[in-house]
Design a protein around this motif. Structure first.
Motif, short mmCIF file in Angstrom:
data_model
loop_
_atom_site.label_atom_id
_atom_site.label_comp_id
_atom_site.label_asym_id
_atom_site.label_seq_id
_atom_site.Cartn_x
_atom_site.Cartn_y
_atom_site.Cartn_z
N VAL A 21 0.85 -0.61 -0.11
CA VAL A 21 -0.14 0.51 0.03
C VAL A 21 0.84 1.11 -0.13
O VAL A 21 1.74 1.25 0.71
CB VAL A 21 -0.64 0.55 1.21
N THR A 22 1.01 2.44 -0.98
CA THR A 22 1.62 3.55 -0.78
C THR A 22 0.04 4.50 -0.43
O THR A 22 -0.56 4.66 -0.41
CB THR A 22 1.16 4.17 -2.25
N THR A 23 1.26 5.22 0.87
CA THR A 23 0.35 6.33 1.71
C THR A 23 0.92 7.62 1.49
O THR A 23 2.79 7.84 1.84
CB THR A 23 0.33 5.92 2.57
N GLY A 24 -0.15 8.54 2.00
CA GLY A 24 0.96 10.03 2.40
C GLY A 24 0.71 10.00 4.22
O GLY A 24 1.49 11.77 4.05
N ILE A 25 0.11 9.19 4.73
CA ILE A 25 -0.24 9.54 5.86
C ILE A 25 1.16 9.84 6.49
O ILE A 25 0.56 10.71 8.41
CB ILE A 25 -1.19 8.17 6.18
N PHE A 26 1.93 9.73 6.18
CA PHE A 26 3.18 10.12 7.74
C PHE A 26 3.90 11.43 7.37
O PHE A 26 4.62 11.49 6.67
CB PHE A 26 4.15 9.11 7.36
N LEU A 81 3.98 15.99 15.83
CA LEU A 81 2.76 16.64 15.21
C LEU A 81 3.23 16.05 13.68
O LEU A 81 3.62 16.09 13.46
CB LEU A 81 3.14 17.85 15.73
N GLY A 82 1.43 15.82 13.34
CA GLY A 82 1.57 15.97 12.13
C GLY A 82 0.59 13.68 11.71
O GLY A 82 0.59 13.17 10.82
N MET A 83 0.68 13.56 13.06
CA MET A 83 0.73 12.36 13.29
C MET A 83 -1.58 11.26 12.99
O MET A 83 -1.13 10.40 11.84
CB MET A 83 0.39 11.58 14.90
N PHE A 84 -1.73 12.53 12.86
CA PHE A 84 -3.18 12.14 12.06
C PHE A 84 -3.28 12.63 10.43
O PHE A 84 -4.54 12.18 10.25
CB PHE A 84 -4.45 13.09 12.75
N GLY A 85 -2.17 13.12 9.69
CA GLY A 85 -2.12 13.23 8.78
C GLY A 85 -2.36 14.38 8.05
O GLY A 85 -2.41 15.04 6.84
N SER A 118 -13.24 11.40 6.59
CA SER A 118 -13.76 9.93 7.65
C SER A 118 -12.71 8.84 7.71
O SER A 118 -12.07 8.76 6.67
CB SER A 118 -14.90 9.77 6.66
N PRO A 119 -12.11 8.45 8.64
CA PRO A 119 -11.16 7.95 9.41
C PRO A 119 -11.31 6.38 8.37
O PRO A 119 -11.92 5.81 7.71
CB PRO A 119 -10.91 6.93 10.22
N CYS A 120 -10.09 6.00 7.18
CA CYS A 120 -9.53 4.64 6.53
C CYS A 120 -8.42 3.98 7.33
O CYS A 120 -8.49 4.40 8.40
CB CYS A 120 -9.91 5.22 5.34
N TYR A 121 -8.64 2.41 7.08
CA TYR A 121 -7.32 2.09 7.40
C TYR A 121 -5.79 2.87 7.48
O TYR A 121 -5.01 2.26 7.91
CB TYR A 121 -7.28 1.05 7.07
N LYS A 122 -5.37 3.51 6.82
CA LYS A 122 -4.44 4.00 6.69
C LYS A 122 -3.74 4.67 8.19
O LYS A 122 -2.50 4.94 8.26
CB LYS A 122 -3.93 5.35 5.55
N LEU A 123 -5.85 5.17 8.67
CA LEU A 123 -4.77 5.98 10.02
C LEU A 123 -4.04 4.73 10.62
O LEU A 123 -3.24 5.34 11.77
CB LEU A 123 -5.85 6.94 10.62
N ASN A 128 -0.44 2.36 13.78
CA ASN A 128 0.23 0.80 14.21
C ASN A 128 -0.68 -0.26 14.69
O ASN A 128 -0.83 -1.08 15.97
CB ASN A 128 1.73 0.42 14.26
N ASN A 129 -2.03 0.55 14.64
CA ASN A 129 -3.20 -0.05 15.84
C ASN A 129 -4.19 -0.10 15.07
O ASN A 129 -4.95 1.59 15.05
CB ASN A 129 -3.20 0.36 17.26
N MET A 130 -5.57 -0.99 14.42
CA MET A 130 -6.73 -0.55 13.82
C MET A 130 -7.82 0.13 14.29
O MET A 130 -8.83 0.49 14.28
CB MET A 130 -6.97 -1.32 12.89
N LYS A 131 -7.60 -0.22 15.91
CA LYS A 131 -8.65 -0.22 16.98
C LYS A 131 -8.84 1.62 16.77
O LYS A 131 -10.01 1.93 17.12
CB LYS A 131 -8.34 0.35 18.71
N ILE A 132 -7.98 2.69 16.57
CA ILE A 132 -8.30 3.63 15.91
C ILE A 132 -9.12 4.24 15.43
O ILE A 132 -9.44 5.27 15.21
CB ILE A 132 -6.61 4.78 15.72
N VAL A 133 -9.26 3.72 14.09
CA VAL A 133 -10.35 3.77 12.94
C VAL A 133 -11.65 3.68 14.15
O VAL A 133 -12.16 4.94 13.95
CB VAL A 133 -10.31 2.86 12.01
N LYS A 134 -12.28 2.94 14.92
CA LYS A 134 -12.87 2.88 15.42
C LYS A 134 -13.05 4.38 16.59
O LYS A 134 -14.42 4.76 16.67
CB LYS A 134 -13.61 1.61 16.02
#
Length: 185
Positions: A21-26, A81-85, A118-123, A128-134
Motif C-alpha cells: 500500500v502506498t500512503t502519504g499519512i506519515f 505533530l502530523g500524526m493524524f495526517g 472520515s477515517p480509513c485503515y491508513k490511520l 500501528n493499531n486498527m482500533k484507532i479507526v473505530k
C-alpha cells in the motif's frame, strides 16, 4: 487560534494484509513555510486522490488539543505533530463550532471549511493499531478539510483568524455524525 506546526509527508510503501500500500499519512513538522495551493500543499505526497487533495480537500487541519485525548490511549506510541495526517496542526480547532463555509485568514491564505475527515485503515497503519479507526469514528475529533480560496504561504506561529461565519450551515462534527450513520446502514 494559531498554527502550531505545518506538516508534510513523502510517499511511503507499507505492507497491509499482505498487500503493498502506498500512503502519504506519515507527515512530520517542517521548519519552513509551506505553500497552500488550490488542490494541495506543495511538496506533500497525496497517494489517494479520490479521498485526499482536490478543491474541497486541499488542506487538512487537526487540533493540538485533540492530541491530549489520544496520547493516554496510545502511551507506547512515539508521538509527533502530523500524526493524524494533518497538514496544519492548529492549537484549538473545534469541529463542533466550525460550520461548512466558515472562512479563515492564515498567513497569506484564505481557507474555507468544507468537510470532515472520515477515517480509513491508513490511520490504523500510522498508529500501528486498527482500533484507532473505530475510536476516531466515535469522537467528533475528525479534523477539518479546507478549500483554498487564496493561495500562499503559511508557517508555524501564524494566526488562524476567522473572517466569515456560516452558523446556519451544519458543523463539521454534524457532517461526521451523518457520514457515520450512512456507513452503518
Amino acid at each position: 487560534m494559531k498554527i502550531v506546526s505545518t506538516n508534510i509527508g513523502e510517499r511511503k510503501e507499507v505492507i497491509y494484509k499482505k498487500l503493498r500500500v502506498t500512503t502519504g499519512i506519515f507527515k512530520f513538522p517542517v521548519d519552513k513555510p509551506v505553500f497552500l495551493d488550490i488542490e494541495e500543499v506543495k511538496g506533500d505526497a497525496i497517494c489517494d486522490r479520490e479521498n485526499h487533495g482536490g478543491i474541497d480537500q486541499a488542506i487538512y487541519g487537526y487540533s493540538l488539543k485533540h492530541y491530549e485525548y489520544w496520547k493516554p490511549l496510545y502511551p507506547k506510541l512515539v508521538w509527533s505533530l502530523g500524526m493524524f495526517g494533518e497538514n496544519l496542526t492548529i492549537d484549538d480547532l473545534d469541529e463542533t463550532k466550525i460550520h461548512v463555509g466558515d472562512t479563515f485568514k492564515v498567513g497569506e491564505t484564505i481557507l474555507e471549511a468544507t468537510l470532515q475527515r472520515s477515517p480509513c485503515y491508513k490511520l490504523g497503519i500510522r498508529f500501528n493499531n486498527m482500533k484507532i479507526v473505530k475510536q476516531f469514528w466515535n469522537t467528533t475529533f475528525c479534523g477539518v478539510y479546507f478549500k483554498v480560496l487564496q493561495t500562499g504561504f503559511v508557517k508555524a506561529g501564524d494566526e488562524f483568524e476567522q473572517i466569515k461565519s456560516c452558523p446556519k450551515k451544519p458543523t463539521i462534527a454534524d457532517l461526521l455524525i451523518k457520514r457515520k450513520k450512512e456507513e452503518e446502514i
